[in-house]
Design an enzyme around this catalytic site. Structure first.
Site, short mmCIF file in Angstrom:
data_model
loop_
_atom_site.label_atom_id
_atom_site.label_comp_id
_atom_site.label_asym_id
_atom_site.label_seq_id
_atom_site.Cartn_x
_atom_site.Cartn_y
_atom_site.Cartn_z
N ARG A 23 0.97 -1.01 -0.01
CA ARG A 23 -0.11 -0.07 0.09
C ARG A 23 0.71 1.39 -0.09
O ARG A 23 0.33 2.23 -0.46
CB ARG A 23 -0.90 0.01 1.09
CG ARG A 23 -2.11 -0.86 0.90
CD ARG A 23 -3.05 -0.95 2.14
NE ARG A 23 -4.40 -1.54 1.90
CZ ARG A 23 -5.32 -1.95 2.83
NH1 ARG A 23 -5.07 -1.52 3.91
NH2 ARG A 23 -6.45 -2.49 2.14
N LYS A 67 -16.68 -18.71 3.01
CA LYS A 67 -18.35 -18.87 3.26
C LYS A 67 -19.02 -18.05 2.10
O LYS A 67 -18.66 -16.95 1.46
CB LYS A 67 -18.31 -17.78 4.51
CG LYS A 67 -17.94 -18.27 5.76
CD LYS A 67 -18.82 -17.59 6.90
CE LYS A 67 -17.79 -17.23 8.01
NZ LYS A 67 -18.13 -15.90 8.67
N GLY A 115 -7.45 -8.51 -0.24
CA GLY A 115 -7.52 -9.28 0.66
C GLY A 115 -6.89 -10.84 0.43
O GLY A 115 -5.65 -10.67 0.01
N GLY A 154 -12.14 -5.08 1.75
CA GLY A 154 -13.67 -4.82 1.66
C GLY A 154 -13.87 -3.95 0.58
O GLY A 154 -14.95 -4.09 -0.05
C1 3PG Z 1 -8.52 -2.26 5.41
O1 3PG Z 1 -7.59 -2.60 5.26
O2 3PG Z 1 -9.72 -2.87 4.98
C2 3PG Z 1 -8.78 -0.63 5.19
O3 3PG Z 1 -7.85 -0.28 5.30
C3 3PG Z 1 -10.06 -0.21 6.02
O4 3PG Z 1 -9.74 -0.56 7.21
P1 3PG Z 1 -10.86 -0.96 8.09
O5 3PG Z 1 -11.55 -2.27 7.49
O6 3PG Z 1 -10.30 -1.04 9.52
O7 3PG Z 1 -12.04 0.06 8.05
MG MG Z 2 -11.08 -4.03 6.36
#
Ligand code: 3PG
Ligand code: MG
Length: 403
Positions: free
Chosen positions: A41, A206, A359, A382
């Site tokens: 990042r 899931k 993710g 997310g």
């Molecule tokens: C993440 O890594 O999911 C983002 O930086 C957002 O963070 P958060 O899920 O804690 O809001």
């Molecule tokens: Mg997150």
């Protein structure tokens, strides 16, 4: 109303002498003992920082890191290690400022030297950030000339720095950075009038985490590949035995709905025909091949089998657009990593657009060292998921202008 995302080249710096830019980044990186363990990042943010520096901007950079309590400073969540890495990449002094709500902070910003950048300490040390608080936003925006958001990973959060601060600036003085622009192009643009065939790969633990995205892709994809633990719920619906594998009993009817929607739209659903199993969910469990779609009573599926990997690979290689969301097995354990590895390799052999959601799938392709061999790996978890589901992200909405 048709809209477009405003970008850096929309900003007009005419009449500004060293404009002050409020730059929201997602520098929420993993740390171990105060050391950044994955810089993805940070490096992904460099092009926008460098672009703004090349225009002689004074930068006030901010981010959150982790989930502190919001009652003030907590060493564990300090951005100090991130500031050091930024300084190393940019060859600039990065001044970490914790007192940015105090009177007098504007003067520090005004007096920023040519070789300096300001980094605000973790925004989430203040509860007001996640509450989207207007007064907090006004303080953050005060005396800045422009607002730039390159925090793609946080765009699904309506935090103060993502929305309320942006709204403190007139639309012509706010925009998305280069990373946000690229993420939107791949995670949204790639599915607007795509060339067929489009193949969407879903995995992970899931079905319940993926309902919206599965439904969405029945109207976009030509092929939907289902692997990972969620495939056992699909196989169970179809009458296969799944042994001790993880199944979400309450989601079985929903699988029926998804399969019917896919059938109605002539979307091909591709499921595992063999597996690699173990007797228990443990890194030390011995891998046991299972050559049919049916899994015996004493075993649980922990990865897709080799025939499945070939079938999935063929569909991937012959696609024009591929998106991968969720691993095929427990890729963190070497004995159960082959399915995800072969799938990642197939992506690198596909000549179409190959997009990896953030993710776990991003972690998997990076673990295999193949992350530079696909078209795009998202920096958002997310956020990438919500975008693929077709949602408008709050952090993006405020950066759109009428066409
Ligand atoms: C993440 O890594 O999911 C983002 O930086 C957002 O963070 P958060 O899920 O804690 O809001
Ligand atoms: Mg997150």
């Amino acid at each position: 109303m048709a809209t477009r995302l405003r970008n850096l080249t929309d900003l007009d710096f005419t009449g500004y002498n060293r404009p002050i830019v409020f730059l929201r980044l997602d520098l929420n990186v993993p740390l171990k003992n105060g050391v950044v363990t994955d810089e993805t990042r940070i490096t992904a943010a460099l092009p926008t920082i460098q672009w703004l520096l090349s225009k002689d901007c004074r930068l006030v950079i901010c981010s959150h890191l982790g989930r502190p309590k919001g009652d003030g400073y907590e060493k564990e969540f300090s951005l100090a290690p991130v500031g050091e890495r930024l300084a190393a990449h940019l060859g600039k002094d990065v001044l970490l400022c914790a007192d940015y709500l105090m009177d007098g902070f504007s003067r520090i910003v005004q007096q920023m030297g040519q070789n300096q950048i300001i980094l605000l300490e973790n925004l989430r040390f203040h509860k007001a950030e996640q509450k989207g608080d207007r007064d907090f936003a006004k303080l953050l925006a005060a005396d800045k000339d422009f607002y730039v958001n390159d925090a793609f990973g946080t765009c699904h959060r309506a935090d103060a720095s993502m929305v309320a601060v942006a709204e403190e600036f007139p639309l012509e003085r706010r925009c998305a950075g280069l990373l946000v622009q690229k993420e939107i192009e791949f995670l949204d643009g790639a599915f607007k009038n795509p060339q067929a065939p489009v193949t969407a790969i879903f995995g992970g633990a899931k079905v319940s985490d993926k309902i919206a995205i599965l439904q969405k892709f029945t109207s976009i994809a030509n092929n939907m590949i289902i692997g990972g633990a969620m495939s056992y719920t699909f196989l169970r619906y179809l009458g296969h035995t799944v042994g001790k594998s993880r199944v979400e009993e309450d989601k079985i009817p929903l699988v029926g709905e998804i399969l019917r929607a896919a059938e109605a739209r002539k979307v091909k659903i591709i499921l595992p025909v063999d597996h690699v199993c173990g007797t228990e969910f443990s890194e030390t469990t011995a891998p046991v091949p299972c050559n049919t779609a049916d899994i015996p009573d004493n075993l649980m599926g922990l990865d897709i089998g080799p025939r499945t990997a070939s079938i999935f690979g063929d569909a991937i290689r012959s696609s024009k657009v591929v998106v991968w969301n969720g691993p095929m097995g427990v890729f963190e354990w070497e004995a159960f990593a082959n399915g995800s590895r072969r799938l990642a390799e197939a992506l690198t052999q596909c000549e179409g657009k190959t997009i990896v959601g953030g993710g776990d799938s991003a972690a998997a392709i990076t673990a295999f060292g193949l992350e530079t061999k696909v078209s795009h790996v998202s920096t958002g978890g997310g956020a990438s998921m919500e975008l693929l589901e077709g949602k408008e992200l709050p952090g993006i909405k405020v950066l759109r202008a009428a066409l």
